[in-house]
Design a protein around this motif. Structure first.
Motif, mmCIF file in Angstrom:
data_model
loop_
_atom_site.group_PDB
_atom_site.id
_atom_site.type_symbol
_atom_site.label_atom_id
_atom_site.label_comp_id
_atom_site.label_asym_id
_atom_site.label_seq_id
_atom_site.Cartn_x
_atom_site.Cartn_y
_atom_site.Cartn_z
ATOM 1 N N ALA A 186 36.699 -27.928 -5.188
ATOM 2 C CA ALA A 186 36.900 -28.913 -6.249
ATOM 3 C C ALA A 186 38.038 -29.855 -5.894
ATOM 4 C CB ALA A 186 37.194 -28.197 -7.563
ATOM 5 N N GLU A 187 37.713 -31.057 -5.524
ATOM 6 C CA GLU A 187 38.726 -32.055 -5.238
ATOM 7 C C GLU A 187 39.429 -32.458 -6.539
ATOM 8 O OE1 GLU A 187 39.056 -36.623 -3.493
ATOM 9 O OE2 GLU A 187 37.134 -35.569 -3.594
ATOM 10 N N VAL A 188 40.741 -32.592 -6.477
ATOM 11 C CA VAL A 188 41.506 -32.938 -7.670
ATOM 12 C C VAL A 188 41.414 -34.443 -7.928
ATOM 13 C CG1 VAL A 188 43.803 -32.991 -8.703
ATOM 14 C CG2 VAL A 188 43.088 -31.004 -7.368
ATOM 15 N N ASN A 189 40.975 -34.812 -9.126
ATOM 16 C CA ASN A 189 40.840 -36.221 -9.507
ATOM 17 C C ASN A 189 41.989 -36.724 -10.359
ATOM 18 O OD1 ASN A 189 37.653 -35.049 -9.832
ATOM 19 N ND2 ASN A 189 38.024 -36.708 -8.395
ATOM 20 N N MET A 190 42.774 -35.790 -10.943
ATOM 21 C CA MET A 190 43.927 -36.180 -11.767
ATOM 22 C C MET A 190 44.871 -34.994 -11.900
ATOM 23 S SD MET A 190 44.086 -37.599 -15.721
ATOM 24 C CE MET A 190 43.964 -39.334 -15.272
ATOM 25 N N VAL A 191 46.178 -35.306 -12.002
ATOM 26 C CA VAL A 191 47.183 -34.293 -12.297
ATOM 27 C C VAL A 191 47.811 -34.639 -13.642
ATOM 28 C CG1 VAL A 191 49.380 -33.275 -11.608
ATOM 29 C CG2 VAL A 191 47.675 -33.854 -9.860
#
Length: 203
Positions: free
Chosen positions: A67-72
């Motif tokens: 799962a690539e991170v799209n937002m923190v």
């Protein structure tokens, strides 16, 4: 998990408070986001691949493939590393700087809010975070994903600018060929003397 990431944006939520982590996780999932939660800025960096522990880096790399991170989205007030420190680490990384970062805080301090926004935060949410706040997140993710494609049309337009030059060059060649053909035709019909006769006349 891999199937879910194809249809959902993945948000990494960072908060040292278990109650606040559970709340933001529930709100994000209700809004159709895929969520991973950690309890500190250092663990967030490890998950993103910026940790100092090589073992943690290897583990986080395998998770990123799922799962690539799209937002923190991170709390501001945390021990050891604040949300502001985490923001600066992400924005200083060439690999991560395009990931949108949202800061949360229970304290409405204008100077703190301004500092975060000036250093790259997309939003500053006041706690308790509400479900209506979730609708403000997706546009930032979409904006980040569409930054790069805008460069491509410039390249294609550059190629198209050279096309008229080639066209005009080919038309000049055709007209020159046409001129020599007409001259040869006039000589054949006796309208122009042959080259050798014209040379003798000059002598």
């Amino acid at each position: 998990m891999a199937l879910a990431t194809e249809a959902q944006f993945h948000v990494l939520a960072v908060d040292d408070s278990l109650i606040d982590r559970k709340l933001i996780e529930r709100l994000l999932k209700t809004s159709s986001f895929l969520v991973t939660t950690v309890d500190s800025g250092s663990k967030a960096l490890e998950f993103l691949g910026l940790g100092e522990d090589h073992c943690s880096l290897a583990a986080s790399s395998s998770e990123q493939h799922d799962a690539e991170v799209n937002m923190v989205i991170t709390d501001y007030c945390m021990p050891e590393m604040t949300g502001y420190d985490l923001l600066k680490k992400i924005k200083e990384s060439s690999a991560l700087r395009n990931i949108p970062v949202v800061i949360m805080s229970s304290e409405n301090v204008p100077a703190r809010i301004s500092r975060c926004l000036e250093n790259g935060a997309e939003e500053f949410l006041l706690k308790p975070v509400k479900l209506s706040d979730m609708s403000r997140l997706r546009p930032h993710i979409l904006k980040g994903q569409h930054k790069e494609p805008h460069k491509e049309p410039q390249q294609s337009s550059g190629y198209s600018n050279s096309t008229p030059e080639n066209a005009s060059g080919s038309s000049n060649i055709d007209s020159n060929n046409g001129g020599s053909t007409n001259k040869r035709k006039a000589m054949d019909e006796g309208l122009l003397p042959p080259e050798s006769k014209r040379t003798n006349i000059h002598h």
